[in-house]
Design a protein around this motif. Structure first.
Motif, mmCIF file in Angstrom:
data_model
loop_
_atom_site.group_PDB
_atom_site.id
_atom_site.type_symbol
_atom_site.label_atom_id
_atom_site.label_comp_id
_atom_site.label_asym_id
_atom_site.label_seq_id
_atom_site.Cartn_x
_atom_site.Cartn_y
_atom_site.Cartn_z
ATOM 1 N N MET A 72 0.855 -1.196 0.000
ATOM 2 C CA MET A 72 0.000 0.000 0.000
ATOM 3 C C MET A 72 0.889 1.244 0.000
ATOM 4 N N PRO A 73 0.541 2.298 -0.766
ATOM 5 C CA PRO A 73 1.400 3.483 -0.848
ATOM 6 C C PRO A 73 1.471 4.229 0.483
ATOM 7 N N ILE A 74 2.498 5.042 0.589
ATOM 8 C CA ILE A 74 2.702 5.853 1.792
ATOM 9 C C ILE A 74 2.044 7.213 1.590
ATOM 10 N N GLY A 75 1.320 7.682 2.626
ATOM 11 C CA GLY A 75 0.718 9.003 2.570
ATOM 12 C C GLY A 75 1.705 10.075 2.988
ATOM 13 N N HIS A 76 1.760 11.180 2.241
ATOM 14 C CA HIS A 76 2.687 12.279 2.523
ATOM 15 C C HIS A 76 1.899 13.567 2.724
ATOM 16 N N THR A 77 2.179 14.272 3.790
ATOM 17 C CA THR A 77 1.666 15.628 3.981
ATOM 18 C C THR A 77 2.792 16.475 4.563
ATOM 19 N N TRP A 78 2.502 17.788 4.710
ATOM 20 C CA TRP A 78 3.517 18.719 5.208
ATOM 21 C C TRP A 78 2.961 19.549 6.346
ATOM 22 N N SER A 79 3.809 19.806 7.323
ATOM 23 C CA SER A 79 3.469 20.692 8.429
ATOM 24 C C SER A 79 4.709 21.527 8.748
ATOM 25 N N VAL A 80 4.669 22.267 9.855
ATOM 26 C CA VAL A 80 5.783 23.159 10.212
ATOM 27 C C VAL A 80 6.071 23.030 11.697
ATOM 28 N N ALA A 81 7.356 22.964 12.044
ATOM 29 C CA ALA A 81 7.797 23.052 13.438
ATOM 30 C C ALA A 81 8.320 24.457 13.682
ATOM 31 N N VAL A 82 7.889 25.072 14.765
ATOM 32 C CA VAL A 82 8.310 26.434 15.103
ATOM 33 C C VAL A 82 9.263 26.366 16.292
ATOM 34 N N LEU A 83 10.490 26.824 16.079
ATOM 35 C CA LEU A 83 11.517 26.866 17.119
ATOM 36 C C LEU A 83 11.872 28.330 17.338
ATOM 37 N N GLY A 84 11.443 28.876 18.468
ATOM 38 C CA GLY A 84 11.558 30.314 18.664
ATOM 39 C C GLY A 84 10.562 30.983 17.743
ATOM 40 N N ILE A 85 11.047 31.854 16.859
ATOM 41 C CA ILE A 85 10.175 32.405 15.817
ATOM 42 C C ILE A 85 10.660 31.961 14.437
ATOM 43 N N ASP A 86 11.448 30.901 14.409
ATOM 44 C CA ASP A 86 11.925 30.323 13.160
ATOM 45 C C ASP A 86 11.186 29.022 12.893
ATOM 46 N N GLY A 87 10.739 28.838 11.662
ATOM 47 C CA GLY A 87 10.000 27.639 11.299
ATOM 48 C C GLY A 87 10.848 26.674 10.491
#
Length: 503
Positions: free
Chosen positions: A1-16
């Protein structure tokens, strides 16, 4: 079965940092495993997401599920990855098409019934996503006004996970940002309220024109706090770049206004003297959150009753004053927050602080001990020191009315424009930001103009840092006088502002 891919963001301080969320199905008994350095809150995401998917009318896969968040060596904190995880699982199971997922950022926490909850740090996260080349973003509906501040990124708002599923299937639409009506900021208090104190008013004008730190000392009730609260009204409105910096800090802190998220006026922060070091500079477990000095970025930080603050809290400001930022290390890593503020200190001359100095009952040793809570290294970083005197007469007639804020602000803005034009090629905005080597080499003054400064250095009355700050202050005085460069009189006036007897 294929792998699902999505995107998110980690925020460290005010840098993503961009985070790839992967979901792999199959290969064993029905279990769910989350990898990629999640914290305790994120480890619980698999239970929240499972309930949200079921309560949104979709089946949770009955196979072994492995969820990966990359880069794997970067700590992942918080619940803002829930929406990305849910969509990745559904994409891997074939429940939703993946045609709209490439180039799309998914941010939001999921409740058990499938609602998308707002999270902190949406603005810095989307700024990082735009820099990484992402094209669109799905955020909580309550965060739309904040997300809309990021240009060149297609923004969608979702109230429920079911709405996102319908949008991915092409059967529904998501909420788009509306054009926000401009809200007038609250009017700051006016300088006309301050009676007398011409020297202190002039010092406040100079501080506003050059971005300098200032110390007011004097008996209680003479107007130290009143003057400090009127400093933000003299400062120019924030540029777009500065406004986004300030808004990003408040987004991470979670203190943005839902109706008018963009900060357009300089912030004003006045903590109580019982404030802890962690609250002042930033702290917390895991990754540190921004403190009060970062919330005052591009604005004013007032320490009223400064001698009542703990020595550790006062000394913690020294690095931030010099560098314009604060770096905090915690168990999950180090973060950096901007902290370029104008410091205003207000202090009584002694512990008993009577209205008249002749009524003071403190011994000389007690007075010295009290004022020595403001250490020499801290005071060396304060450009302007003013000793305020008791009021002897109340000016009530129109002819003697104090000058209003608007008149003073016009002179401040004119002086700031001259400084900005002079330093624009170097990237500095105010005289207070100019480094000392540049003042001594590229913009060196004639020897006769700095003769008094040289004598003060020879006699040990001034440190090298203090000399640099006197030069910055003299440039501000020249800008207020519309002179092309400081004269000997401007340097002498700057040196008088740093007189230790005013502390």
């Amino acid at each position: 079965m294929p792998i699902g891919h999505t995107w998110s963001v980690a925020v460290l301080g005010i840098d993503g940092r961009l985070i790839e969320v992967e979901a792999d199905l199959g290969g064993g008994l029905p279990t769910t495993k989350l990898v990629g350095l999640p914290d305790a809150g994120l480890r619980e995401a698999k239970d929240r997401v499972r309930s949200a998917v079921r309560n949104s009318g979709r089946q949770w896969p009955g196979e072994k599920l492995t969820l990966g968040l990359s880069p794997a060596d970067l700590p992942k904190l918080g619940s803002g990855y829930d929406l990305a995880i849910a969509v990745a699982v559904l994409a891997a199971a074939g429940s939703v098409p993946a045609t709209r997922l490439p180039g799309t950022i998914l941010l939001g926490e999921l409740s058990l019934d499938g609602r998308v909850r707002e999270i902190r740090g949406v603005l810095p996260g989307l700024i990082a996503a735009r820099k990484a080349g992402m094209k669109r973003a799905v955020v909580p509906a309550h965060s739309l006004s904040e997300a809309a501040l990021v240009e060149d990124l297609e923004i969608f708002g979702a109230a429920r996970l079911a709405d996102v599923i319908s949008w991915l299937e092409g059967e529904g639409t998501l909420v788009r940002p509306e054009v926000a009506a401009g809200n007038d900021p609250p009017k700051p208090p006016d300088l006309t309220d301050v009676v007398g104190q011409p020297e202190a008013r002039w010092a406040l004008e100079v501080a506003a024109a050059g971005g300098h730190h200032v110390l007011f000392t004097g008996p209680p009730g003479v107007g130290k706090t009143m003057l400090a609260k009127r400093l933000p009204g003299l400062l120019p409105t924030l540029s777009i770049e500065e406004a986004l910096e300030v808004t990003a800090v408040h987004s991470v802190h979670g203190s943005l206004s839902p109706t008018a998220p963009l900060a357009t006026t300089p912030p004003f922060v006045a903590p109580h003297h019982s404030v802890s070091v962690a609250a002042l500079v930033g702290g917390g477990s895991g990754l540190a959150s921004p403190g009060l000095i970062s919330q005052a970025h591009r604005g004013v930080l007032l320490l009223d009753e400064a001698c009542e603050f703990s020595g550790q809290a006062l000394e913690s400001l020294r690095t931030a004053i010099e560098e314009g930022e604060i770096r905090i290390a915690r168990s999950k890593g180090s973060v950096r927050y901007p902290a370029r503020f104008q410091l205003v200190l207000a202090a009584n001359p002694c512990p008993c602080a009577p209205p008249r100095e002749t009524d003071c009952t403190c011994t000389p040793a007690a007075r010295r001990r009290y004022l020595n809570r403001l250490s020499g290294p801290l005071l060396d970083r304060v450009d302007i020191r003013v000793r305020m005197r008791p009021i002897t007469a109340m000016t009530t007639h129109a002819d003697g009315a104090p000058e209003p804020t608007e008149a003073v602000r016009e002179r401040v803005l004119a002086a700031r424009d001259r400084a900005a034009t002079r330093w624009s090629a170097h990237g500095w905005r105010t005289n207070a930001e100019v480094p000392g080597p540049a003042l001594r080499r590229q913009f060196a003054l004639p020897r006769h103009a700095t003769a008094l400064l040289d004598r003060s250095l020879e006699r040990g009355l001034l440190s090298a840092r203090g000399a640099d700050r006197c030069l910055r202050l003299s440039w501000t005085l020249a800008d207020l006088a519309a002179d092309p460069e400081p004269s000997a009189d401007h340097v002498a006036a700057a040196l008088e502002f740093r007189d230790r007897r005013a502390a």
